[in-house]
Scaffold this motif. Structure first.
Motif, short mmCIF file in Angstrom:
data_model
loop_
_atom_site.label_atom_id
_atom_site.label_comp_id
_atom_site.label_asym_id
_atom_site.label_seq_id
_atom_site.Cartn_x
_atom_site.Cartn_y
_atom_site.Cartn_z
N UNK A 95 68.15 24.37 121.84
CA UNK A 95 68.00 23.57 122.79
C UNK A 95 68.41 22.07 122.58
N UNK A 96 68.96 21.25 123.24
CA UNK A 96 69.35 19.87 122.93
C UNK A 96 68.83 19.50 124.48
N UNK A 97 66.99 18.50 124.15
CA UNK A 97 66.04 17.94 125.39
C UNK A 97 66.37 16.12 125.19
N UNK A 98 66.37 15.48 126.19
CA UNK A 98 65.89 14.21 126.32
C UNK A 98 65.27 14.00 127.81
N UNK A 99 64.18 13.52 127.29
CA UNK A 99 62.80 13.28 128.04
C UNK A 99 62.65 11.51 127.94
N UNK A 100 62.36 10.84 129.67
CA UNK A 100 62.08 9.85 129.27
C UNK A 100 60.55 9.51 128.98
N UNK A 151 55.46 11.88 130.27
CA UNK A 151 56.57 12.33 130.45
C UNK A 151 57.34 12.93 131.77
N UNK A 152 58.72 12.86 132.12
CA UNK A 152 59.65 12.33 132.93
C UNK A 152 60.07 13.74 132.72
N UNK A 153 60.85 14.62 133.47
CA UNK A 153 61.10 15.58 133.65
C UNK A 153 62.37 15.38 132.34
#
Length: 172
Positions: free
Chosen positions: A88-93, A75-77
């Motif tokens: 919280x809203x989170x997006x991870x590549x 996973x990216x940062x």
């Protein structure tokens, strides 16, 4: 913003980042209990092939991972927006690769690139995923991976993780 609020925000983001690292790690080591600890059991999960609760998702995804002789999740940062002290809203590549052994003994698989669109909740002082939508951006076949025999000219250890409880696994 006060120093106390800034510190609480940093601690929340660190805890969320830890959950995301644990998610990848527990898949790769086939740690079903650790995988379940990433989600609230009532979390809404949508991977396209699966839509339902995390309690129902974890056994499904672990069965998929156990069918691969090799698996690797990176996973990216994460991009994290704290909505309030408990959301919280989170997006991870993420990059994922898996391989299965063919009848001829060779290994082949697929690499996937996508992103996790997560909602996180803090309950009882603990952050976990409360909602996850996975979006697949691309996939690419990986044919003819090397077998598990180390190369005598460059002997690196190769892990073969076929079930949970591998001797090299360390609870962190």
């Amino acid at each position: 913003m006060s120093a106390a609020t800034s510190l609480e925000d940093l601690l929340a983001k660190d805890a969320i980042t830890d959950v995301l690292a644990r998610y990848s790690r527990t898949l790769d080591w086939l740690d079903e209990e650790g995988q379940a600890s990433c989600f609230w059991s009532d979390a809404a999960i949508d991977y396209g092939f699966f839509k339902g609760s995390a309690a129902d998702f974890v056994p499904v995804v672990m069965a998929i991972e156990r069918r691969s002789a090799r698996r690797w999740h990176l996973s990216g940062p994460p991009a994290i927006r704290l909505v309030n002290a408990s959301h919280a809203e989170v997006e991870t590549y993420g990059l994922t690769a898996g391989a299965r052994q063919g009848d001829d003994g060779s290994y082949a698989g697929t690499m996937y690139g996508g992103r996790y669109l997560d909602g996180f909740e803090k309950r009882g002082g603990e952050w976990r995923i409360s909602r996850r939508d996975y979006v697949l951006d691309w996939s690419h076949p990986i044919p003819n991976q090397p077998v598990f025999d180390p190369d005598a000219a460059f002997p690196l250890p190769i892990l073969e993780i076929l079930q949970g409880g591998h001797a090299k696994y360390r609870p962190l």
